[in-house]
Design a protein around this motif. Structure first.
Motif: not given
Ligand code: AVJ
Length: 329
Positions: A38-58
């Motif tokens: 298992e890995l913690s979801p907090k490691y998703f959010y580097d710069e690229r991960g934050s950009q991908l999450f932004e795209r998810i929200t759209e």
């Protein structure tokens, strides 16, 4: 203005502990040597991960962000009234504070010049956000805190008047029941009588819609999920090949949560130089990277009570997909 209050419109305190990455090293080692991995979801959010999450929200399939924004856009005045017209808005994970503007506007319209306390891990974003908000809201006072609120929650200053602590975006859904209870209990301990918490939470709904939201047709969620492997490659000198894993996201109705995983496509060995660790994955082996809990009103209210909080308001979008709820001590 409160006598003796600081005159500067913006004050931001930075409380980042430089732990040299030992927390990440410890957590990742534990997760990769556990069964199942298992890995913690907090490691998703580097710069690229934050950009991908932004795209998810759209994405058309991903409704939570739009639903939350709709509730804030249409019902902030009601929320502020139900919260007892707070004078201070504390926001955990404030980021660029896009959704928060609705609350700040409702607070100003209710007649007081609010104090906004953004709490975020990024110093840069917090400064940018503070600068644009004081320009937009003349008279606004900002008392920001740059910290990891998982650790430094207790440093949150008390501003003027009643405080409303907002935790938006549905991040609570990432926590397992026990850490979730502890987290809410720590917020409860910060609150004085009259203060409140405003929490965003995704609601239980048809499985097909839940699963579509995490298995979008464009594969953005898959890329977001696999990005955690690139984070480990960079931060821990690992040699994960994201192409040898596939994204898996299914709803677990028993636990009422989305279960998000990476499945190894083959037998493989991964080396993490930074941890001096070699890990084997069997073909088909799944490693959990996130849970995203879905609530009912009843369930969330019992979660509140277990943490010593009293449910005090419930606001959903017209479709009933998402809730902003209020609780107090
Ligand atoms: C930011 C935690 C609310 O759980 O829906 C979106 C993260 N993961 N797609 C969620 C996420 C995959 C999101 N939260």
């Amino acid at each position: 203005m409160t006598p003796g209050a600081a005159a500067e419109p913006i004050e931001i305190e930075v409380r980042l502990r430089a732990d040299g990455g030992v927390t990440m090293e410890r957590e990742v080692r534990l997760g990769l040597t556990a069964k199942p991995k298992e890995l913690s979801p907090k490691y998703f959010y580097d710069e690229r991960g934050s950009q991908l999450f932004e795209r998810i929200t759209e994405l058309p399939e991903y409704y939570p962000t739009r639903a939350e924004r709709q509730i804030l856009a249409e019902r902030s005045a009601e929320i502020v009234a139900a919260a007892g017209e707070p004078g201070t808005l504390v926001e955990l994970g404030s980021g660029s504070a896009t959704k928060t503007r609705h609350l700040l506007s409702a607070m100003s319209e209710a007649g007081c010049l609010p104090t906004y306390v953004p709490v975020d891990i990024s110093e840069e974003i917090t400064h940018e956000t503070a600068d644009s908000l004081v320009a937009e809201y003349p008279g606004l006072t900002i008392r920001g805190l740059v910290c990891d609120f998982e650790h430094d929650l207790e440093r949150i200053p008390n501003g003027g008047g009643r405080r409303l602590v907002a935790f938006l975006g549905g991040t609570l859904g990432n926590l397992y029941p026990e850490p979730r209870r502890r987290f809410l209990a720590r917020i409860a301990a910060l609150l004085e009588p009259g203060d409140g918490i405003l929490l965003g939470a995704d609601l239980v709904k048809r499985r097909s819609r839940l699963e579509a939201a995490y298995n979008d047709a464009d594969g953005i969620t898959a890329a977001f999920n696999k990005n955690v492997l690139s984070v480990l490659n960079r931060e821990l000198g690992a040699d994960f090949d994201p192409d040898r894993f596939e994204h898996v996201a299914g709803y677990d109705p028993e636990q009422a949560r989305m279960d998000i995983r990476l499945r190894s496509l083959e037998d493989q060995t991964v080396r993490l130089d930074g941890l001096d660790l070699t890990v084997r994955f069997a073909a088909g082996e799944e490693m959990r990277t996130e849970i995203s809990t879905k609530f009912t009103r009843e369930r969330l209210e019992s979660v509140y009570r277990e943490a010593g909080l009293r449910p005090a308001g419930w606001f959903t979008d017209p479709a009933g997909d998402y809730a902003l709820s209020l609780a107090s001590v």
